[in-house]
Write a protein that holds these residues in place. Structure first.
Motif, mmCIF file in Angstrom:
data_model
loop_
_atom_site.group_PDB
_atom_site.id
_atom_site.type_symbol
_atom_site.label_atom_id
_atom_site.label_comp_id
_atom_site.label_asym_id
_atom_site.label_seq_id
_atom_site.Cartn_x
_atom_site.Cartn_y
_atom_site.Cartn_z
ATOM 1 N N LEU A 31 -4.531 8.438 3.161
ATOM 2 C CA LEU A 31 -3.534 8.504 4.230
ATOM 3 C C LEU A 31 -2.119 8.635 3.702
ATOM 4 O O LEU A 31 -1.245 9.133 4.411
ATOM 5 C CB LEU A 31 -3.683 7.290 5.151
ATOM 6 C CG LEU A 31 -5.047 7.209 5.837
ATOM 7 C CD1 LEU A 31 -5.204 5.886 6.554
ATOM 8 C CD2 LEU A 31 -5.254 8.379 6.787
ATOM 9 N N VAL A 32 -1.880 8.235 2.460
ATOM 10 C CA VAL A 32 -0.571 8.450 1.848
ATOM 11 C C VAL A 32 -0.387 9.947 1.592
ATOM 12 O O VAL A 32 0.669 10.510 1.876
ATOM 13 C CB VAL A 32 -0.418 7.618 0.555
ATOM 14 C CG1 VAL A 32 0.865 7.988 -0.181
ATOM 15 C CG2 VAL A 32 -0.435 6.134 0.885
ATOM 16 N N ASP A 33 -1.424 10.605 1.087
ATOM 17 C CA ASP A 33 -1.368 12.048 0.886
ATOM 18 C C ASP A 33 -1.162 12.768 2.222
ATOM 19 O O ASP A 33 -0.546 13.833 2.269
ATOM 20 C CB ASP A 33 -2.641 12.568 0.233
ATOM 21 C CG ASP A 33 -2.753 12.177 -1.233
ATOM 22 O OD1 ASP A 33 -1.743 11.723 -1.816
ATOM 23 O OD2 ASP A 33 -3.861 12.317 -1.792
ATOM 24 N N ARG A 34 -1.665 12.172 3.276
ATOM 25 C CA ARG A 34 -1.533 12.756 4.616
ATOM 26 C C ARG A 34 -0.113 12.565 5.178
ATOM 27 O O ARG A 34 0.253 13.190 6.156
ATOM 28 C CB ARG A 34 -2.577 12.103 5.531
ATOM 29 C CG ARG A 34 -2.629 12.536 6.924
ATOM 30 C CD ARG A 34 -3.444 13.792 7.068
ATOM 31 N NE ARG A 34 -3.405 14.204 8.467
ATOM 32 C CZ ARG A 34 -4.299 14.930 9.031
ATOM 33 N NH1 ARG A 34 -5.334 15.344 8.345
ATOM 34 N NH2 ARG A 34 -4.180 15.276 10.280
ATOM 35 N N GLY A 35 0.669 11.667 4.583
ATOM 36 C CA GLY A 35 2.049 11.473 5.010
ATOM 37 C C GLY A 35 2.388 10.077 5.499
ATOM 38 O O GLY A 35 3.509 9.831 5.944
#
Length: 79
Positions: A31-35
């Motif tokens: 979810l960090v990669d997702r923003g």
């Protein structure tokens, strides 16, 4: 499991903060990669504490920022 913190609610809350549809988030997606940033994670911690996950802490989410893990933490499912 708290009814107010169902897997559907967890997914919907995350999707709301990411500005996407709940179905667009896969259970193992980072979810960090997702923003999702730390401020949004803290928003979720506070929201989910108010809904019944009283012992939830920021490191619980930051340690493994994937939907399946978070669902296990707050909705009582196995990840």
């Amino acid at each position: 499991m708290s009814q107010s913190l169902s897997p559907e609610r967890v997914r919907a809350d995350v999707a709301e903060l990411l500005g996407c549809e709940p179905a667009e988030i896969t259970p193992e997606e980072d979810l960090v990669d997702r923003g999702l940033d730390s401020v949004r994670m803290m928003t979720l911690v506070e929201r989910w504490r108010a809904a019944g996950a009283a012992t939830l802490e920021f490191p619980d989410l930051a340690e493994r920022p994937v939907l399946a893990h978070w669902t296990a933490l707050v909705a009582g499912e196995t990840a």
